[in-house]
Design a protein around this motif. Structure first.
Motif, PDB file in Angstrom:
ATOM      1  N   LYS A  12       0.595  -1.084  -0.024  1.00 47.46           N
ATOM      2  CA  LYS A  12       0.530   0.384  -0.098  1.00 47.46           C
ATOM      3  C   LYS A  12       0.800   1.317   0.140  1.00 47.46           C
ATOM      4  O   LYS A  12       1.517   1.590   0.862  1.00 47.46           O
ATOM      5  CB  LYS A  12      -0.905   0.120   1.304  1.00 47.46           C
ATOM      6  N   THR A  50      -6.607  -2.964   4.960  1.00 52.13           N
ATOM      7  CA  THR A  50      -6.527  -3.223   4.202  1.00 52.13           C
ATOM      8  C   THR A  50      -7.169  -4.780   4.032  1.00 52.13           C
ATOM      9  O   THR A  50      -8.262  -4.701   3.323  1.00 52.13           O
ATOM     10  CB  THR A  50      -5.240  -3.923   3.546  1.00 52.13           C
ATOM     11  N   PRO A  57      -5.989  -1.867  -1.259  1.00 51.56           N
ATOM     12  CA  PRO A  57      -4.332  -1.887  -1.839  1.00 51.56           C
ATOM     13  C   PRO A  57      -3.614  -1.162  -2.506  1.00 51.56           C
ATOM     14  O   PRO A  57      -4.617  -1.395  -4.064  1.00 51.56           O
ATOM     15  CB  PRO A  57      -4.315  -3.298  -1.577  1.00 51.56           C
TER      16      PRO A  57
END
Length: 306
Positions: A12, A50, A57
């Motif tokens: 990320k 996430t 992501p």
């Protein structure tokens, strides 16, 4: 055994260019308690967010019970309960209605008996008709756990679950987490309290700068990375360590009254015997000795510093 959560090559990067997660891969097995340790800004909350579908992501995949978190968001999210760090509840709503509303968000039919069971397990049943604003910080934290359990998830994320909670309540919550695991719930927790991970977790994951440094069974981690210390309480203090003992990892502590020998936990005891023989040859006497192994906190600090 198939993992209940499978994270593959997850990264990320935010618009600012900050890389919060860097190629993270991790499998989490059904029914285990795994603790994620790391300093502030290590990526723990980003990883949880996430997996729970709150943060998108940049790269990689995550599946929850076989459901991809992007393509099959609703199916994946149904299996997950999340207790975030922030106390985000409607202050003017009652405890019971807060849980009932959270359950409805997941399309679950009303089930007052389940909510009663959850509230009783959290010692909140007597507060069920109280407005959230009237509760203490510790009780609000428990309401957040109740919300996460309202739709009967099989996976529970606890992001700093006992932050700001007193020691007695923290131990009560540890007991609750164990009971949940025994009922088949998989639990992933992040914590700054090392003793929390040491007390509860089956496996320990260390994350730093967005990378998973290691994931290991707790007992194996402590055996593998733990050092032992032999402390000799000397009969007479020393001002310095004699040159004859320079081949040993020795330190003087307590104003020269204690001689500390650090060695690998798996080291042969013959080395200690040789040390004791060397002390006798140097006419250094001691009246007591003790050994201890590194705590998980010391192992964690050493890993992060390296």
């Amino acid at each position: 055994m198939k993992p209940v959560i499978s994270i593959k090559n997850l990264s990320k990067t935010y618009e600012s260019g900050f890389k919060a997660l860097d190629n993270v891969s991790l499998d989490i097995m059904e029914g285990e308690i795994i603790a994620l340790l790391g300093p502030n800004g290590a990526g723990k909350t980003t990883l949880i967010s996430t997996v729970c579908g709150i943060v998108s992501p940049t790269e990689g995949t995550v599946t929850v019970n076989g459901h991809d978190i992007l393509r099959e968001y609703r199916q994946a999210r149904t299996h997950i309960g999340l207790v975030p760090q922030e106390l985000t509840t409607d202050s003017f709503e009652t405890v019971f209605n807060t849980l009932a509303f959270s359950r409805g968000l997941f399309g679950k039919a009303p089930n007052p008996l389940h909510l009663e069971k959850v509230l009783k397990s959290l010692s909140l049943w007597e507060k069920k008709d109280n407005r959230i604003m009237m509760l203490s910080g510790g009780m609000k934290r428990r309401v957040m756990i109740g919300k996460a359990l309202s739709h009967e998830p099989k996976i529970l994320f606890l992001d700093e679950p006992t932050a700001g909670v007193d020691v007695e309540l923290r131990k009560e919550m540890w007991d609750l987490v164990r009971e949940l695991r025994e009922s088949g719930v998989t639990i992933i927790l992040t914590t700054h309290y090392i003793e929390e991970a040491e007390e509860m977790a089956d496996r320990i994951g260390v994350i730093n700068k967005g990378k998973i440094m290691l994931v290991e069974e707790k007992t194996a981690l402590m055996e593998k990375l733990g050092e032992k210390r032999l402390t000799l309480h000397l009969s007479q203090p020393l001002s310095s360590i004699p040159g004859k003992l320079s081949s040993y990892q020795l330190e003087l502590k307590n104003e020269g009254c204690d001689l500390v020998y650090t060695y690998d936990a798996h080291q042969e005891s013959s080395d200690i015997t040789a040390l004791l023989d060397a002390l006798e040859a140097a006419s250094i006497e001691f009246h007591d000795l003790e050994t201890r192994q590194n705590t998980l906190e010391e192992i964690f600090v050493n890993l992060v510093n390296k």
